[in-house]
Design an enzyme around this catalytic site. Structure first.
Site, short mmCIF file in Angstrom:
data_model
loop_
_atom_site.label_atom_id
_atom_site.label_comp_id
_atom_site.label_asym_id
_atom_site.label_seq_id
_atom_site.Cartn_x
_atom_site.Cartn_y
_atom_site.Cartn_z
N HIS A 294 0.82 -1.21 0.00
CA HIS A 294 0.00 0.00 0.00
C HIS A 294 0.85 1.26 0.00
CE1 HIS A 294 0.53 -0.11 4.47
NE2 HIS A 294 0.41 1.19 4.36
N ASP B 190 -0.21 -7.61 1.53
CA ASP B 190 0.27 -6.23 1.50
C ASP B 190 1.79 -6.18 1.57
OD1 ASP B 190 0.38 -3.47 1.61
OD2 ASP B 190 -0.28 -3.33 3.70
N SER C 83 4.14 2.25 8.52
CA SER C 83 3.80 1.27 7.48
C SER C 83 5.02 0.82 6.68
CB SER C 83 2.77 1.86 6.52
OG SER C 83 1.47 1.70 7.00
#
Length: 280
Positions: free
Chosen positions: A89, A137, A231
């Site tokens: 992402h 992801d 992230s």
């Protein structure tokens, strides 16, 4: 859907696999003993500590148009190719020319002599990545030029072959926010987190938790967690006298809330794709 933890436009282990297990991976050159991490008095990532500078030398900062957006980990590929492991992402919808990574950094507020900035040649997301559900992801970036690996501040990471058992204390690092509303941390931080069972994660998140490609880690009472801008950074466990990456920061509800553990994309589940891609 869950709050993304970083925005871009948005027995422990068994087995070995040498392609993702190169000699010298997951170690540091500053003399830091990873086995002491669980003995520290963890106090702010959320609830963590500032790391000993360059004790996690595979950690990189991903910048989008010059602005820090995500974390990542340096991996060694074949034929002198080098890659960054991060969250898919973090790369979804991004133009390659807008991306760059900073290696060898500790304090992002400074222009450190130990750090170097490298452009990205190409990006690749796991073929099963779903930007809505965040299944698989996992993303990779090939560096445009090799890093200065001879520097003590830069080294490559290991990708674990197996997921650890639930209850194992592992670690996540990042320059992300220390609370939902705070600014990012200038200096790299680390926090300890126990691995939760897949059944517990499913019980908390229901169908949002996709067992085949996700894992979660955290304390039931909260207080310690990855948060926004963490992230893509690694979730790691100490094994064989080194750190081994078992996941990348993916999503969660809030940061460090009770009964809301962060969810990580499992690099163990994506290991075959990672191996095939960086050793093509």
């Amino acid at each position: 859907m869950a709050l993304l933890l970083g925005f871009i436009l948005g027995s422990l282990f068994t087995g070995t696999a040498m392609d993702l297990d190169p000699q010298g991976c997951g170690t540091n050159s500053v003399g830091f003993d990873y086995s002491t991490l669980t003995k520290t008095n963890n106090k702010r990532i959320v609830g963590g500590n500032i790391v000993t500078p360059h004790s996690f030398p595979w950690m990189v900062a991903l910048k989008y148009r010059g602005v820090f957006q995500c974390g990542g980990s340096l991996l060694k590929g074949s034929s002198n190719k080098w890659y960054i492991l991060t969250g898919a992402h973090c790369l979804h919808g991004a133009v390659v020319s807008d991306l760059e990574v900073v290696l060898g950094a500790h304090d992002l507020s400074k222009n450190e002599a130990s750090s170097e900035t490298i452009a990205i040649k190409q990006t690749m997301n796991h073929p099963s990545f779903n930007p809505i559900t965040l299944e698989y992801d996992t993303g990779l970036m090939e560096l445009a030029v090799p890093p200065q690996i001879q520097r003590p501040e830069i080294n490559f990471g290991c990708v674990a072959a197996n997921k650890p058992s639930s209850g194992t204390i592992c670690y996540v690092i990042g320059w992300g926010t220390t609370s939902v509303e705070s600014a990012p941390s200038d200096m790299l931080q680390v926090v300890d987190k126990p691995i939760m069972s897949q059944q517990t994660c499913e019980g908390i998140y229901g169908t949002d938790f996709r067992n085949s490609s996700m894992l979660c880690a955290g304390y039931p009472q909260g207080g310690k967690d990855s948060c926004k801008l963490d992230s893509g950074g690694p979730l790691m466990c100490y094994h064989n006298s080194r750190m081994e990456i078992i996941g990348t920061v993916s999503w969660g509800f809030g940061c460090a809330e009770p009964n809301s553990p962060a969810v990580y994309s499992s690099t163990v589940s994506a290991r075959q794709w990672i191996d095939k891609t960086i050793n093509a």
